[in-house]
Write a protein that holds these residues in place. Structure first.
Motif, mmCIF file in Angstrom:
data_model
loop_
_atom_site.group_PDB
_atom_site.id
_atom_site.type_symbol
_atom_site.label_atom_id
_atom_site.label_comp_id
_atom_site.label_asym_id
_atom_site.label_seq_id
_atom_site.Cartn_x
_atom_site.Cartn_y
_atom_site.Cartn_z
ATOM 1 N N ASP A 223 1.118 -4.062 -4.601
ATOM 2 C CA ASP A 223 0.585 -3.597 -3.310
ATOM 3 C C ASP A 223 -0.719 -4.322 -3.021
ATOM 4 O O ASP A 223 -1.808 -3.748 -3.124
ATOM 5 C CB ASP A 223 0.367 -2.076 -3.349
ATOM 6 N N ASP A 224 -0.589 -5.568 -2.647
ATOM 7 C CA ASP A 224 -1.750 -6.425 -2.429
ATOM 8 C C ASP A 224 -1.445 -7.283 -1.216
ATOM 9 O O ASP A 224 -0.370 -7.904 -1.127
ATOM 10 C CB ASP A 224 -1.961 -7.289 -3.684
ATOM 11 N N ALA A 225 -2.373 -7.287 -0.247
ATOM 12 C CA ALA A 225 -2.092 -7.891 1.062
ATOM 13 C C ALA A 225 -1.640 -9.344 0.965
ATOM 14 O O ALA A 225 -0.629 -9.734 1.558
ATOM 15 C CB ALA A 225 -3.331 -7.777 1.961
ATOM 16 N N ASP A 253 0.647 0.399 5.636
ATOM 17 C CA ASP A 253 -0.380 -0.467 6.205
ATOM 18 C C ASP A 253 -0.214 -1.924 5.766
ATOM 19 O O ASP A 253 -0.268 -2.844 6.578
ATOM 20 C CB ASP A 253 -1.768 0.010 5.783
ATOM 21 N N LEU A 254 -0.026 -2.133 4.471
ATOM 22 C CA LEU A 254 0.049 -3.495 3.939
ATOM 23 C C LEU A 254 1.262 -4.244 4.466
ATOM 24 O O LEU A 254 1.162 -5.406 4.893
ATOM 25 C CB LEU A 254 0.120 -3.463 2.406
#
Lengths: 409, 409
Positions: A223-225, A253-254
């Motif tokens: 979970d990292d943009a 959101d991401l």
């Protein structure tokens, strides 16, 4: 939140047909036929014997017993120059062309061979019996198959019989799949505290293969943009990109940001289906993009309803949904979700009725209940309770035939 | 002439299990599981949030509205050190472990976030709501799958979740196939007088592939003793050898002689089935030998009942037959063959009943009628006539789900 049928209509409207290709007949199994098929010749191509026996004139055996002279023999693959005259018979094998003059075939079991080349006919012969007339099954020029049909072994037999050593089929879509979520570990690892194994990756890839796709795994993405954006971008060269996880209210959101950054046009983000309300569908040029819920049962159910339909449509299939049948419930069901519930069940036949035994399920993450189901019973949004004895629609899953065949010693 | 069920019992009694092998999970799709599978850990492995929302003490929201202090956040993949005290809540995402102290999860849709790190709970919270307790789906040590199951995508999800990156499955049988008959020409050729195309070769190979076999074509062999013997001998290194054609009364001499010369032990030569009475089954060491009728529908039907069952049994499958259901006939059927008739039909659901529309068939060579069927209606030997409205058993064919799914715009 849109309805299931509205969402499906949007998906199919956005799904391009991928075109067709020529393949060898033996490579066409499981593919979708991309052209109507016409018969190139009459079938049978000649008046064909349907039994082993004797070709004769029916009027010669109108009263029995009758004794005829055997004047020749014709086997499958041969043509006989001889013709059958009055009082004569020609020995004939199944599949062989009926000789001129003959109007019926008498099965060998109902004859007795006598000495001196004669045969006794002991039961009355009806005109035309055991002869399949030329063109009686298929006439030259008949359309025997329409485009959009799935090619199974019986279709292969038909294609072979009309001379199609090559056949035009829909292109297979390429599907790429990534699973996102910090909680995921690969199947080969033992999950630490708070972690679970990535069941969605293998399951979705298997579903996609069974729907005809070439599949590519993009693995697990944190979970990292920037990692998520890079992984999604790398999948946009496929015909279908599936992202599992990262679409529930808290985590979206991401994924949403990554879609926006990459120019994915999003058509919907929530569908009134349970399991699986958070369900994202978008498009990037010709690539369809699906964001499926992270929990494995939601992912499988929404794949089956939406992604599978799109993959089949890309191949030109006429039928893109599971068979929907009416079943009688054997136990009560509840649906307080305000969404269309798809509930795991085992459907079977009982005294001429289709009955459904709902499976105890702990909810939308219960992989075991889903794996034991052969059908999903549908309770519409407005249907809060269903009692035993009531009817409900059900979708039969792909394992239906395998699971519920006849078990023998 | 023996009964269908007797013949099938003989085939299965003579069919050896071929043993098992380890494969990667992603290569196990469609294979037959060769071991029982136990869960390696509880599922869920912790008390898991089933919704996005707030973890809280249910008693704090027994009367509403209630206002709680938000003291932290926990997402899937995280574990929270924090615990929920009286008057407190922790924001939680679907799939995350429920923090200590909390006894329920309130969905985010039924809350309002207030200023100063507080949240309002507007509807009553029941204890344990939206929490899937540890082990509630599967307990460590539970047998979740039995050996003999066919591995489909839902099974893959389950195997992945219990950590099976490799799995033990039944070996795939090797099947060799030859078509015999002077009347046969390859699919790519236009048949001359008295000739027909070899539809059986491609169709039987397709059926065998769908039953899990590795297939090898031995092509078309002429009705010639030494050519036939050589071709049959070359196929005896397979696990299953299928000869199509050459088994009807007139043509069987050559095949019978070749079997005898090669030491094939023959168990039966005729079965009371229509289409397909001439049907030979034998064995040569561990190789099963089937002689199927030459006409394509007979070959497909007898393959499905006997050869498919043997291929599945060789792989250890629990279910080896097609699902047998009761249908209501929409049109009359006749069976004057004195054998168990398997008649092509289209089965569909109508007002909660399964109804069968018999397909006009010109007899046992009608490839088109068979390709249009999704089921075979069975009339037993003693049942000469069946009227509309009467019930009859039917076998659902492999195309049943594909053909009769929901067709959408």
């Amino acid at each position: 939140m849109i309805e299931v049928h509205e969402a499906l209509a949007i998906v199919l409207r956005q799904t391009p047909y991928l075109g067709s290709e020529d393949v060898l007949l033996e490579g066409s199994l499981g593919r979708i036929l991309a052209e109507p098929i016409q018969a190139d010749h009459d079938q049978p191509p000649f008046d064909r014997a349907a039994m082993d026996g004797y070709a004769l004139r029916a009027e010669d055996a109108a009263t029995v017993p009758a004794v005829l002279r055997v004047v020749g023999e014709v086997r499958a693959g041969q043509t006989s120059e001889a013709s059958v005259g009055s009082g004569e018979a020609i020995e004939i094998m199944t599949g062989a062309p009926v000789p001129r003059g003959a109007s019926a075939v008498q099965p060998v079991e109902r004859t007795r061979r006598l000495e001196a080349g004669r045969v006794a006919i002991d039961s009355v012969v009806e005109p035309r019996q055991h002869i399949a007339p030329r063109g009686s099954e298929i006439r030259a020029g008949d359309v025997v198959l329409e485009g959009g049909a799935a090619i199974d072994p019986a279709t292969i037999a038909l294609l072979a019989s009309v001379g199609r050593a090559r056949v035009r089929v829909g292109q297979r879509p390429r599907l790429a799949m990534l699973a996102t979520g910090d909680e995921l570990v690969p199947v080969s690892e033992t999950p630490g505290p708070g972690r679970i194994r990535n069941a969605n990756g293998p399951a979705v890839l298997a579903q996609a293969r069974w729907a005809g796709a070439h599949v590519r795994s993009l693995g697990i993405v944190r979970d990292d943009a920037s990692a998520l954006t890079a992984a999604i971008e790398s999948g946009l060269d496929a015909d279908v990109l599936v992202v599992s996880g990262g679409v529930s209210a808290g985590a979206y959101d991401l994924v949403e940001a990554a879609f926006a950054r990459l120019g994915v046009e999003v058509f919907f983000e929530r569908v009134a289906i349970k399991p699986g309300a958070p369900l994202v569908f978008g498009r990037h040029r010709r690539t369809l993009v699906f964001g499926l819920p992270g929990n494995p049962v939601s992912a499988q159910v929404t794949f089956d309803v939406f992604v599978r339909a799109a993959l089949l449509r890309q191949q030109g299939a006429r039928v893109v949904g599971r068979p929907r049948v009416d079943v009688e419930l054997l136990a009560p069901l509840r649906n307080r979700s305000g969404r269309e519930a798809h509930l795991p069940a085992r459907v079977r036949w009982e005294a001429g009725r289709l009955v459904a035994e709902p499976l105890r399920s702990m909810g939308s993450a219960d992989i075991l209940a889903h794996a034991r189901a052969n059908a999903l019973v549908i309770l519409e949004r407005s249907r809060i309770d269903a009692s035993p004895g009531e009817r409900a629609p059900a979708l039969l899953l792909g394992n239906f035939l395998e699971r519920d065949g006849v078990s023998l010693p």
